[in-house]
Design a protein around this motif. Structure first.
Motif, PDB file in Angstrom:
ATOM      1  N   VAL A 118      31.304   7.608  40.042  1.00  0.00           N
ATOM      2  CA  VAL A 118      31.155   8.902  40.707  1.00  0.00           C
ATOM      3  C   VAL A 118      32.267   9.815  40.200  1.00  0.00           C
ATOM      4  O   VAL A 118      33.411   9.399  40.059  1.00  0.00           O
ATOM      5  N   LYS A 119      31.920  11.084  39.933  1.00  0.00           N
ATOM      6  CA  LYS A 119      32.918  12.023  39.421  1.00  0.00           C
ATOM      7  C   LYS A 119      34.163  12.041  40.314  1.00  0.00           C
ATOM      8  O   LYS A 119      34.052  11.994  41.543  1.00  0.00           O
ATOM      9  N   THR A 121      35.943  14.360  41.113  1.00  0.00           N
ATOM     10  CA  THR A 121      35.948  15.522  42.000  1.00  0.00           C
ATOM     11  C   THR A 121      35.084  15.302  43.243  1.00  0.00           C
ATOM     12  O   THR A 121      35.127  16.100  44.163  1.00  0.00           O
ATOM     13  N   GLU A 122      34.281  14.226  43.248  1.00  0.00           N
ATOM     14  CA  GLU A 122      33.453  13.875  44.403  1.00  0.00           C
ATOM     15  C   GLU A 122      33.691  12.410  44.750  1.00  0.00           C
ATOM     16  O   GLU A 122      32.771  11.587  44.702  1.00  0.00           O
ATOM     17  N   THR A 124      34.029   8.708  46.039  1.00  0.00           N
ATOM     18  CA  THR A 124      33.304   7.861  46.970  1.00  0.00           C
ATOM     19  C   THR A 124      34.019   6.520  47.024  1.00  0.00           C
ATOM     20  O   THR A 124      34.387   5.967  45.986  1.00  0.00           O
ATOM     21  N   ARG A 142      32.800   9.095  51.635  1.00  0.00           N
ATOM     22  CA  ARG A 142      33.214  10.140  50.704  1.00  0.00           C
ATOM     23  C   ARG A 142      34.486  10.722  51.283  1.00  0.00           C
ATOM     24  O   ARG A 142      34.705  10.664  52.490  1.00  0.00           O
ATOM     25  N   ASP A 144      38.159  13.546  50.502  1.00  0.00           N
ATOM     26  CA  ASP A 144      38.931  14.476  49.695  1.00  0.00           C
ATOM     27  C   ASP A 144      40.005  13.674  48.967  1.00  0.00           C
ATOM     28  O   ASP A 144      40.688  12.844  49.574  1.00  0.00           O
TER      29      ASP A 144
END
Length: 155
Positions: A118-119, A121-122, A124, A142, A144
């Motif tokens: 998963v990127k 920036t996202e 998980t 998910r 920050d």
């Protein structure tokens, strides 16, 4: 919470949390006007300095097999990685996964990690359960990347 029988970290360049200069260096890595991150870092540094974790120097993929062998035989084996896997080449993640699968032939292995697929920036978070060489992946949450929020998965 479960009892922790032992714990050890692996880092290419370990930082000694009891060293004031190292602590200043870590604080310098946080953007100066990001008050929330500074507020979270300060107590984390205090805790780490009061009870320094064992951190071995080296490449995690290279060191993990020996660390697994050192782990108490009667303890549940949990491997925890944060946002580091995006920095690993795909073949290194594959080698780590193969190491954990092989270790699960002797006892179950739990791998809690950021999902490298998963990127960044996202991000998980996931839980991979290895048993008998087989793996089962579950997405946990998910979040920050800087810790300001976390959303648990519905499962």
């Amino acid at each position: 919470p479960p009892a922790v029988a032992s714990r050890v970290g692996v880092d290419l360049n370990p930082v000694d949390p009891t060293d004031p200069e190292a602590r200043r260096w870590l604080r310098a890595l946080v953007v100066p006007n990001d008050d929330e991150r500074h507020e979270r870092l300060a107590p984390a540094l205090e805790m780490a300095a009061a009870d320094p974790p064992r951190i071995v120097e080296g490449d995690a993929v290279e060191r993990v097999p020996d660390l697994i062998a050192e782990a108490p035989a009667d303890a549940t084996l949990v491997v925890y990685s944060t946002l580091v896997l995006y920095q690993f080449p795909d073949e290194a993640v594959d080698r780590l996964r193969a190491t954990l699968a092989a270790a699960s032939e002797d006892r179950p292995v739990h791998w809690l990690s950021c999902d490298p697929e998963v990127k960044v920036t996202e991000p998980t978070y996931r839980h991979v359960r290895f048993a008998g060489g087989e793996a089962r992946d579950d997405r946990l949450a998910r979040f920050d990347a800087y810790g300001s929020w976390l959303r648990w998965s519905a499962d």
